[in-house]
Design a protein around this motif. Structure first.
Motif, PDB file in Angstrom:
ATOM      1  N   LEU A 106      -7.594  -6.883   8.668  1.00 46.76           N
ATOM      2  CA  LEU A 106      -7.928  -5.927   7.473  1.00 46.76           C
ATOM      3  C   LEU A 106      -6.830  -5.063   7.124  1.00 46.76           C
ATOM      4  CD1 LEU A 106      -9.860  -5.050   5.320  1.00 46.76           C
ATOM      5  CD2 LEU A 106     -10.711  -3.209   6.805  1.00 46.76           C
ATOM      6  N   LEU A 107      -6.088  -4.517   8.067  1.00 45.56           N
ATOM      7  CA  LEU A 107      -4.936  -3.709   7.773  1.00 45.56           C
ATOM      8  C   LEU A 107      -3.860  -4.477   6.853  1.00 45.56           C
ATOM      9  CD1 LEU A 107      -4.912  -1.124  10.613  1.00 45.56           C
ATOM     10  CD2 LEU A 107      -5.518  -0.856   8.108  1.00 45.56           C
ATOM     11  N   THR A 108      -3.617  -5.783   7.478  1.00 49.60           N
ATOM     12  CA  THR A 108      -2.796  -6.649   7.077  1.00 49.60           C
ATOM     13  C   THR A 108      -3.029  -6.747   5.530  1.00 49.60           C
ATOM     14  OG1 THR A 108      -2.606  -7.824   9.164  1.00 49.60           O
ATOM     15  CG2 THR A 108      -1.917  -9.022   7.065  1.00 49.60           C
ATOM     16  N   ILE A 109      -4.306  -6.997   5.034  1.00 47.22           N
ATOM     17  CA  ILE A 109      -4.543  -6.946   3.710  1.00 47.22           C
ATOM     18  C   ILE A 109      -4.223  -5.803   2.698  1.00 47.22           C
ATOM     19  CG2 ILE A 109      -6.172  -7.744   1.902  1.00 47.22           C
ATOM     20  CD1 ILE A 109      -5.666 -10.060   4.083  1.00 47.22           C
ATOM     21  N   LEU A 110      -4.772  -4.582   3.560  1.00 50.71           N
ATOM     22  CA  LEU A 110      -4.429  -3.380   2.941  1.00 50.71           C
ATOM     23  C   LEU A 110      -2.808  -3.191   2.885  1.00 50.71           C
ATOM     24  CD1 LEU A 110      -7.363  -1.314   4.577  1.00 50.71           C
ATOM     25  CD2 LEU A 110      -7.092  -1.896   2.047  1.00 50.71           C
TER      26      LEU A 110
ATOM     27  N   TRP B 184       1.500  -2.090  -1.611  1.00 52.19           N
ATOM     28  CA  TRP B 184       2.745  -2.351  -2.068  1.00 52.19           C
ATOM     29  C   TRP B 184       2.749  -2.521  -3.336  1.00 52.19           C
ATOM     30  CZ3 TRP B 184       7.287  -1.162  -0.015  1.00 52.19           C
ATOM     31  CH2 TRP B 184       7.272  -0.993   1.183  1.00 52.19           C
ATOM     32  N   ALA B 185       1.483  -2.322  -4.183  1.00 55.56           N
ATOM     33  CA  ALA B 185       1.166  -2.636  -5.642  1.00 55.56           C
ATOM     34  C   ALA B 185       2.222  -1.278  -6.252  1.00 55.56           C
ATOM     35  CB  ALA B 185      -0.083  -2.102  -5.983  1.00 55.56           C
ATOM     36  N   PRO B 186       2.692  -1.945  -7.624  1.00 60.22           N
ATOM     37  CA  PRO B 186       3.507  -1.085  -8.545  1.00 60.22           C
ATOM     38  C   PRO B 186       2.460   0.332  -8.941  1.00 60.22           C
ATOM     39  CG  PRO B 186       2.819  -2.812  -9.808  1.00 60.22           C
ATOM     40  CD  PRO B 186       2.214  -3.197  -8.232  1.00 60.22           C
TER      41      PRO B 186
ATOM     42  N   ASN C 108       5.574   5.971  -8.967  1.00 55.99           N
ATOM     43  CA  ASN C 108       5.550   5.920  -7.429  1.00 55.99           C
ATOM     44  C   ASN C 108       4.572   6.953  -6.804  1.00 55.99           C
ATOM     45  OD1 ASN C 108       5.711   4.337  -5.085  1.00 55.99           O
ATOM     46  ND2 ASN C 108       7.716   5.560  -4.454  1.00 55.99           N
ATOM     47  N   GLN C 109       3.513   7.194  -7.472  1.00 61.36           N
ATOM     48  CA  GLN C 109       2.555   8.221  -7.063  1.00 61.36           C
ATOM     49  C   GLN C 109       1.629   7.628  -6.084  1.00 61.36           C
ATOM     50  OE1 GLN C 109       2.347  11.678  -8.082  1.00 61.36           O
ATOM     51  NE2 GLN C 109       4.371  11.148  -8.785  1.00 61.36           N
ATOM     52  N   GLN C 110       1.221   6.216  -6.044  1.00 59.49           N
ATOM     53  CA  GLN C 110       0.501   5.440  -5.157  1.00 59.49           C
ATOM     54  C   GLN C 110      -0.917   6.318  -5.184  1.00 59.49           C
ATOM     55  OE1 GLN C 110       2.579   4.598  -1.377  1.00 59.49           O
ATOM     56  NE2 GLN C 110       4.551   5.211  -2.767  1.00 59.49           N
TER      57      GLN C 110
ATOM     58  N   GLY D 166      -6.491   0.044  -9.595  1.00 59.70           N
ATOM     59  CA  GLY D 166      -7.002  -1.535  -9.962  1.00 59.70           C
ATOM     60  C   GLY D 166      -6.020  -2.379  -9.599  1.00 59.70           C
ATOM     61  N   THR D 167      -4.609  -2.074  -9.785  1.00 57.91           N
ATOM     62  CA  THR D 167      -3.346  -2.677  -9.659  1.00 57.91           C
ATOM     63  C   THR D 167      -3.613  -3.332  -8.001  1.00 57.91           C
ATOM     64  OG1 THR D 167      -2.441  -2.265 -11.365  1.00 57.91           O
ATOM     65  CG2 THR D 167      -1.129  -3.504  -9.567  1.00 57.91           C
ATOM     66  N   ALA D 168      -3.606  -2.211  -7.178  1.00 55.61           N
ATOM     67  CA  ALA D 168      -3.717  -2.246  -5.677  1.00 55.61           C
ATOM     68  C   ALA D 168      -4.930  -2.959  -5.362  1.00 55.61           C
ATOM     69  CB  ALA D 168      -3.999  -0.863  -5.128  1.00 55.61           C
ATOM     70  N   TRP D 169      -6.129  -2.867  -6.116  1.00 56.96           N
ATOM     71  CA  TRP D 169      -7.268  -3.918  -5.647  1.00 56.96           C
ATOM     72  C   TRP D 169      -6.827  -5.286  -6.021  1.00 56.96           C
ATOM     73  CZ3 TRP D 169     -11.040  -6.689  -4.410  1.00 56.96           C
ATOM     74  CH2 TRP D 169     -11.905  -7.704  -5.511  1.00 56.96           C
ATOM     75  N   GLY D 170      -6.294  -5.549  -7.099  1.00 53.98           N
ATOM     76  CA  GLY D 170      -5.995  -6.958  -7.483  1.00 53.98           C
ATOM     77  C   GLY D 170      -4.895  -7.507  -6.250  1.00 53.98           C
ATOM     78  N   TYR D 171      -3.913  -6.815  -5.763  1.00 51.42           N
ATOM     79  CA  TYR D 171      -3.197  -7.103  -4.747  1.00 51.42           C
ATOM     80  C   TYR D 171      -3.869  -7.514  -3.546  1.00 51.42           C
ATOM     81  CZ  TYR D 171       1.538  -6.185  -6.661  1.00 51.42           C
ATOM     82  OH  TYR D 171       2.815  -6.337  -7.122  1.00 51.42           O
TER      83      TYR D 171
END
Length: 197
Positions: free
Chosen positions: A36-40, A45-47, A51-53, A114-119
């Motif tokens: 799971l952590l590999t997917i996370l 690394w999403a934009p 760069n507030q992440q 949402g971008t991070a979810w897409g990644y």
């Protein structure tokens, strides 16, 4: 034009975008935290703006002490099938900026999460898993359960695992278990103008 997974794009995109879909039928197999952590790791690394992440992920693996807690924070209709996921997650975003914006509200925090979810969804598929995003979660209860402070927003839930045969689902969900299509691109992308629905 690309054809894959009973879907067809208008332009020659990579087939991985057609192969990603949101099933409800999961095998329920136990996976390792490292899987799971590999997917996370891909997701984080999403934009993001400045760069507030702003994304945060709360997760629980099937068989862990926390899985039933997360499952209980889904609406009943989602609990019915998500109980067979290998992991459940909640995506939370931070609605304020950090040092670069002097603590101002972040206009793009939900967009970035949402971008991070897409990644996450794409890396899941590339790794032989599937991810199903859910709006049907108990937002207020999640805030209370995890003592999430003001300034954060619970965005969505995710069920994650390996694809099972749809026979594991109720009849109602079996009828819904197929890759959905999309509107024509011309209905969502406009050259130099905006068209409301």
């Amino acid at each position: 034009m690309t054809k894959s997974n009973s879907r067809e794009s208008q332009f020659p995109i990579d087939a991985m975008f057609l192969d990603r879909w949101s099933p409800r039928a999961f095998t329920g197999e136990v996976i390792s935290e490292e899987q799971l952590l590999t997917i996370l790791d891909a997701a984080h690394w999403a934009p993001s703006s400045a760069n507030q992440q702003p994304w945060r992920f709360i997760y629980a693996l099937k068989g862990s002490e926390h899985f039933e807690t997360l499952l209980g924070l889904l609406v009943e209709a989602n609990q019915e099938w998500a109980k067979n996921a290998s992991a459940l997650l909640f995506v939370v975003s931070r609605g304020f900026s950090g040092e670069f914006s002097e603590g101002k509200k972040s206009y793009t925090h939900s967009f970035d999460a949402g971008t991070a979810w897409g990644y996450f969804a794409m890396q899941a598929r590339l790794s032989g898993f599937y991810a199903h995003g859910m709006g049907g979660i108990k937002h207020d209860e999640i805030m209370k359960t995890f003592e999430i402070p003001e300034g954060y927003r619970v965005e969505a839930g995710i069920a994650f695992g390996r694809l099972a045969d749809k026979s594991v689902l109720s009849e109602r969900n079996q009828a819904r278990e197929f890759p959905s299509q999309r509107k024509p691109l011309s209905e969502v992308a406009f050259n130099g103008k905006f068209i409301a629905d």
